[in-house]
Write an enzyme that holds these catalytic residues in place. Structure first.
Site, mmCIF file in Angstrom:
data_model
loop_
_atom_site.group_PDB
_atom_site.id
_atom_site.type_symbol
_atom_site.label_atom_id
_atom_site.label_comp_id
_atom_site.label_asym_id
_atom_site.label_seq_id
_atom_site.Cartn_x
_atom_site.Cartn_y
_atom_site.Cartn_z
ATOM 1 N N MET A 75 -7.287 -6.833 6.202
ATOM 2 C CA MET A 75 -7.891 -7.276 7.455
ATOM 3 C C MET A 75 -8.448 -6.101 8.263
ATOM 4 S SD MET A 75 -5.015 -10.091 8.563
ATOM 5 C CE MET A 75 -5.934 -10.649 10.012
ATOM 6 N N HIS A 76 -9.146 -6.445 9.330
ATOM 7 C CA HIS A 76 -9.538 -5.539 10.423
ATOM 8 C C HIS A 76 -10.646 -4.542 10.077
ATOM 9 C CE1 HIS A 76 -5.853 -7.162 11.991
ATOM 10 N NE2 HIS A 76 -5.081 -6.402 11.236
ATOM 11 N N ASP A 231 -5.208 -11.043 4.165
ATOM 12 C CA ASP A 231 -4.228 -10.833 3.090
ATOM 13 C C ASP A 231 -2.875 -11.472 3.358
ATOM 14 O OD1 ASP A 231 -3.713 -8.996 5.116
ATOM 15 O OD2 ASP A 231 -3.795 -7.236 3.827
#
Length: 477
Positions: A75-76, A231
């Site tokens: 992520m991110h 995830d």
């Protein structure tokens, strides 16, 4: 058949399952990260596309019967594309902390927490894009789309710029309760909704595999690609953590305590993440520590030893020793929200040997996870069952320490892959067939690691010492 693609930090995994979710084949293509400066962690998005091709080829089976694809990914990450769909720069990953100043400035504005339900962490997407805005203005001016890593993979597969709720919640631009982009927050970042991907639920169709990519990968053209999940949300789908009271602990590069919640439960003051789940009308809380197996691998590298060898001879769980390890090698999220803090050993002595240092590292990560567990409990999130996954879960000593510290049994799945790749495949099956949450069932459990009653109090006392030590380490910049 259904294909799950899980874009991890160190590799992209392809998992192929049949209609009964029996694993037909799996393959992993490795990925590397670049750390050009302290706190910087990057990957070239084009490497993901190569890894996807290699991982699918590595399955070694006829893919003509594949009906759907699901995606999972770290992520991110800030993946910035120009109007031609070309990456403008390397993607800044989830554990890149260069945007600490930008994150602090955003978090000082109450609107960010009010809308997103979360602290603006340095690792989130919005502060990274703000860093680009301030430090690479020529690149910022050319941004046509901001995509998360798995969504950049989706764009390559389908040509569609789409994200889903669980991953979008980690950007700091999503109205998490409303499950939609916040125009007000995008405006604060100098962006518009047109520069963001459209949004679907993780179990919905997000697009269809393009003919040219299908021919390259040996897959049927036009099959649906599900929204998928970040995830950890995808891992929760793979482990059947979709009902209140269900939770998992993941010992991977980072450490995660993930609990499904019956509704939107924002608690930004705790530094817990309050995100959408990958299924409609579901949310979750998540505590994240940045260095779990990363801490053990760091020690193994320093000692020129294999990590598994370090833990294999520890024997039965012992009471925590005097030596304390603070696992803040690259900053920390829950509960400290501190990008600048770094790790350290304290109370080393002449008799501190390799085994003692190894136990201290495992205990340090355990104490950090206990911080997240306590934060959830204080916000009213209750955990009834806990499943362990990730590379670190192969260490019974480590799991025994965590079970004892949390005073909660930890379930271990039977042999098989029940993580992000299976969750992605399940979401792909939902999108292709219309199936719902009923197929997100927990895995069979092979055994349970119970707390050690005689060591519950010693671990609680050690956690208190660990907490007291944080303020001292904080000032060792």
């Amino acid at each position: 058949m259904f294909l799950g693609l899980d874009l991890g930090t160190s590799g992209l995994k392809a998992l192929l399952v049949d209609d009964a979710e029996n694993i037909i084949a799996e393959s992993v293509a490795p990925l590397q990260v670049s750390r050009p400066h302290d706190g910087w962690v990057e990957q070239d998005p084009r490497d993901w596309f190569t890894a996807c091709t290699d991982a699918i080829a590595g399955l070694g089976v006829d893919l003509a019967a594949v009906q759907g694809i699901g995606l999972s990914g770290h992520m991110h990450g800030a993946t910035l594309l120009d109007s031609a769909g070309t990456p403008l720069r390397p993607c800044m990953l989830w554990n890149d902390t260069r945007a600490a100043a930008q994150a602090a400035a955003m978090d000082a504005d109450p609107l960010w927490r009010a809308v997103t339900g979360n602290i603006v962490f340095p690792g989130f997407t919005a502060p990274k894009v703000e860093w680009v805005r301030e430090n690479e203005p020529d690149i910022f001016a050319r941004i046509d789309k901001v995509l998360l890593p798995k969504d950049a993979l989706r764009f390559w597969l389908t040509g569609d710029a789409v994200s889903e709720m669980s991953d979008a919640a980690g950007t700091s631009w999503l109205d998490t309760g409303a499950r939609d982009w916040s125009d007000a927050l995008l405006e604060r970042s100098g962006l518009t909704r047109a520069q963001m991907p459209s949004l679907v639920e993780g179990s919905q169709v997000s697009g269809h595999l393009s003919g040219s990519i299908a021919a390259q990968l040996g897959l049927p053209a036009g099959i649906p690609v599900a929204g998928g999940g970040g995830d950890n949300a995808a891992s929760a789908i793979g482990m059947g953590v979709v009902k209140p009271g269900q939770a998992f602990v993941s010992l991977g590069t980072s450490g995660v305590l993930f609990a499904a919640t019956p509704g939107y439960a924002a608690a930004p003051e705790s530094a817990l993440h309050s995100f959408c789940h990958a299924l409609p009308d579901l949310w979750h809380q998540m505590g994240v520590i940045l260095s779990a197996t990363d801490s053990l691998n760091w020690l193994a590298g320093v000692l020129n030893e294999d990590a598994r060898t370090l833990t294999s001879d520890l024997g039965a769980l012992q009471a925590p020793g005097r030596t304390i390890f603070m696992p803040y090698l690259g900053g920390e999220r829950t509960p400290h929200n501190d990008a600048n803090i770094r790790g350290g050993f304290l109370h080393l002595a002449h008799n501190t040997d390799r085994a003692a240092m190894t136990r201290a590292v495992l205990e340090g990560v355990t104490h950090a996870l206990r911080d997240s567990f306590d934060a959830m409990r204080h916000t009213g999130t209750h955990i009834d069952s806990l499943i362990a996954v990730g590379g670190g879960s192969k260490s019974d000593y480590w799991l025994s320490a965590i079970a004892t510290s949390l005073n909660m049994p930890i379930q271990l799945p039977a042999a098989g892959d029940f993580g992000g790749a299976l969750g992605a495949a399940r979401l792909g099956r939902m999108a292709a067939t219309g199936a719902g949450a009923e197929i997100a069932v927990p895995p069979p459990i092979s055994r349970v690691i119970e707390p050690v009653p005689a060591l519950i109090d010693p671990f609680s006392e050690a956690h208190a010492r660990y907490s007291d030590t944080y303020s001292a380490v904080k000032h060792l910049r």
